[in-house]
Design a protein around this motif. Structure first.
Motif, short mmCIF file in Angstrom:
data_model
loop_
_atom_site.label_atom_id
_atom_site.label_comp_id
_atom_site.label_asym_id
_atom_site.label_seq_id
_atom_site.Cartn_x
_atom_site.Cartn_y
_atom_site.Cartn_z
N THR A 86 26.19 41.06 12.61
CA THR A 86 26.40 42.51 12.57
C THR A 86 25.94 43.01 11.22
O THR A 86 26.49 42.63 10.18
CB THR A 86 27.88 42.86 12.78
N ARG A 90 21.10 48.89 9.13
CA ARG A 90 20.47 48.66 10.43
C ARG A 90 18.98 48.42 10.36
O ARG A 90 18.44 47.64 11.14
CB ARG A 90 20.75 49.85 11.35
N ARG A 116 18.38 44.74 13.50
CA ARG A 116 19.11 45.59 14.44
C ARG A 116 20.59 45.53 14.08
O ARG A 116 21.03 44.60 13.39
CB ARG A 116 18.87 45.13 15.88
N PRO A 117 21.39 46.49 14.53
CA PRO A 117 22.81 46.52 14.15
C PRO A 117 23.55 45.25 14.57
O PRO A 117 24.35 44.71 13.80
CB PRO A 117 23.35 47.76 14.87
#
Length: 386
Positions: A86, A90, A116-117
């Motif tokens: 996570t 981002r 990506r997130p």
């Protein structure tokens, strides 16, 4: 009253300093470097010792966690490990390094880690011992490699199999024997070529018991679907081989039995590994001879030129199989390959120039038969020019 005012003035001078500015500081002789304590009007903060300066707490920008760790493993097994990443930044790309694993070998890592997130990344490892420690996963942003986030590795256990004698050392979700081909290899030996399709298996450990010489010729695909071309040399009196692998889906051993029947056609291209091909060639020759005889009888009986033309055409077709093979000269130190591919394994090297029979050509390779009936592929550049 005058005495009280005088005492008050002395009290202020003692506790608040003299109103007179000193021209130079006064140091106590302690034996230390006095310049380190000298005041600096331009950079007053340098007077503070470093050990009393504290870093301000920083916020975690990356969070890591394991997902779907295997609950049961066998030594030699290929297994996946998925981590969840996570990233609060981002759009910032990050990199992952592995460190300090035990009894594991990294087989495959993600081909691309896109920013990506939330990302789910799967790594494939091979269990090498009974006590396993998955490596630490260390993550950092590419623009700030000094700030790292670590997911500590987990410990796992692996069970050692008690296999049968014909075990080929492969543990896989599935293994299929797609094709095989046996041919003469030097004197008193035969060579067996196998085409195997393996899913999620340790294909590089494949081994056949009783072989004089063996190895991987080439392979293609990825970990979930690997096509393996394997060769093994056996004594000519071995008529059948048997091997088994461990199926991870059913937790059982599955066995294959392969007859070693030497065909006229030997190892050539991947499509030539079909054991039915040489039998089909024999059928075509027999069928051609039958029709030549039939049309010849019809021509003698009915005297129609159509039958004679068919006899001539069929005879020309038959000659393509029966006529002697073209002679070729092969240079000294030339390597003989199992397959006409750049990844193919050379199984022998010539010690002197030799004459052979040309059987086929494909790309930059020529399939040759040596005087001792050894058959293989040689690079066209290794053929004699005179």
């Amino acid at each position: 009253m005058m005495r009280f005012a005088t005492l008050s003035l002395l009290f202020l001078i003692l506790f608040h300093g003299s109103p007179i500015k000193a021209e130079s500081p006064i140091f106590l002789d302690t034996g230390n470097d006095r310049s380190a304590y000298a005041p600096n009007s331009e950079e007053d903060d340098t007077l503070l010792p470093e050990y009393i300066v504290e870093d301000a707490p920083t916020e975690n920008l990356i969070y890591l966690a394991f997902e779907n760790l295997p609950k049961k493993l066998y030594i030699g097994q290929i297994f996946p490990v998925t981590i969840k990443v996570t990233s609060l930044m981002r759009r910032n790309p990050y990199q992952i390094t592995l460190h300090d694993g035990e009894n594991v070998e990294l087989i495959k890592e993600p081909e691309e880690i896109a920013p990506r997130p939330i990302a789910h990344l799967t790594y494939y490892f091979k269990a090498l011992g009974p006590v396993i420690r998955i490596p630490d996963f260390i993550v950092s942003y590419e623009d700030d490699p000094w700030k790292t986030y670590t997911l500590p590795g987990e410990k796992l256990s692996a069970v050692r199999l008690n296999p049968p004698k014909d075990f080929c050392q492969v543990l896989a979700h599935n293994l299929e024997l797609e094709n095989f081909q046996a041919s003469a290899f030097k004197q008193k030996n035969n060579i067996l070529a196998l085409q195997l399709k393996i899913s999620y298996g340790n294909f590089d450990d494949f081994h056949l018991n009783g072989a004089i010489r063996q190895g991987i010729d080439s392979y293609s695909g990825d970990i979930n679907d690997t096509t393996l071309f394997y060769y093994a040399v056996f004594p000519s009196d071995v008529e059948q081989i048997r091997f088994s692998y461990f199926n991870l889906e059913s937790n059982r051993y599955k066995t294959f039995e392969i007859p070693i029947i030497v065909k006229r056609s030997s190892v050539s291209t991947q499509s030539d590994l079909d054991p039915q091909e040489s039998e089909f060639t024999k059928f075509k020759i027999a069928a051609t001879i039958f029709f030549i005889a039939l049309w010849l009888l019809l021509w003698i009986k009915r005297k129609r030129w159509t039958y004679l033309v068919l006899v001539i055409l069929a005879s020309a077709y038959l000659l393509t199989y029966l006529m002697p093979l073209k002679k070729v000269c092969i240079e000294e130190e030339s390597a003989l390959y199992l397959l006409p591919t750049p990844q193919s394994t050379p199984f022998m090297r010539l010690s002197s120039p030799i004459m052979g029979q040309e059987m086929n050509r494909k790309g930059g390779y020529t399939k040759v038969r040596l005087p001792n009936n050894t058959i293989g592929w040689v690079k066209n550049e290794n053929l004699c020019t005179h």
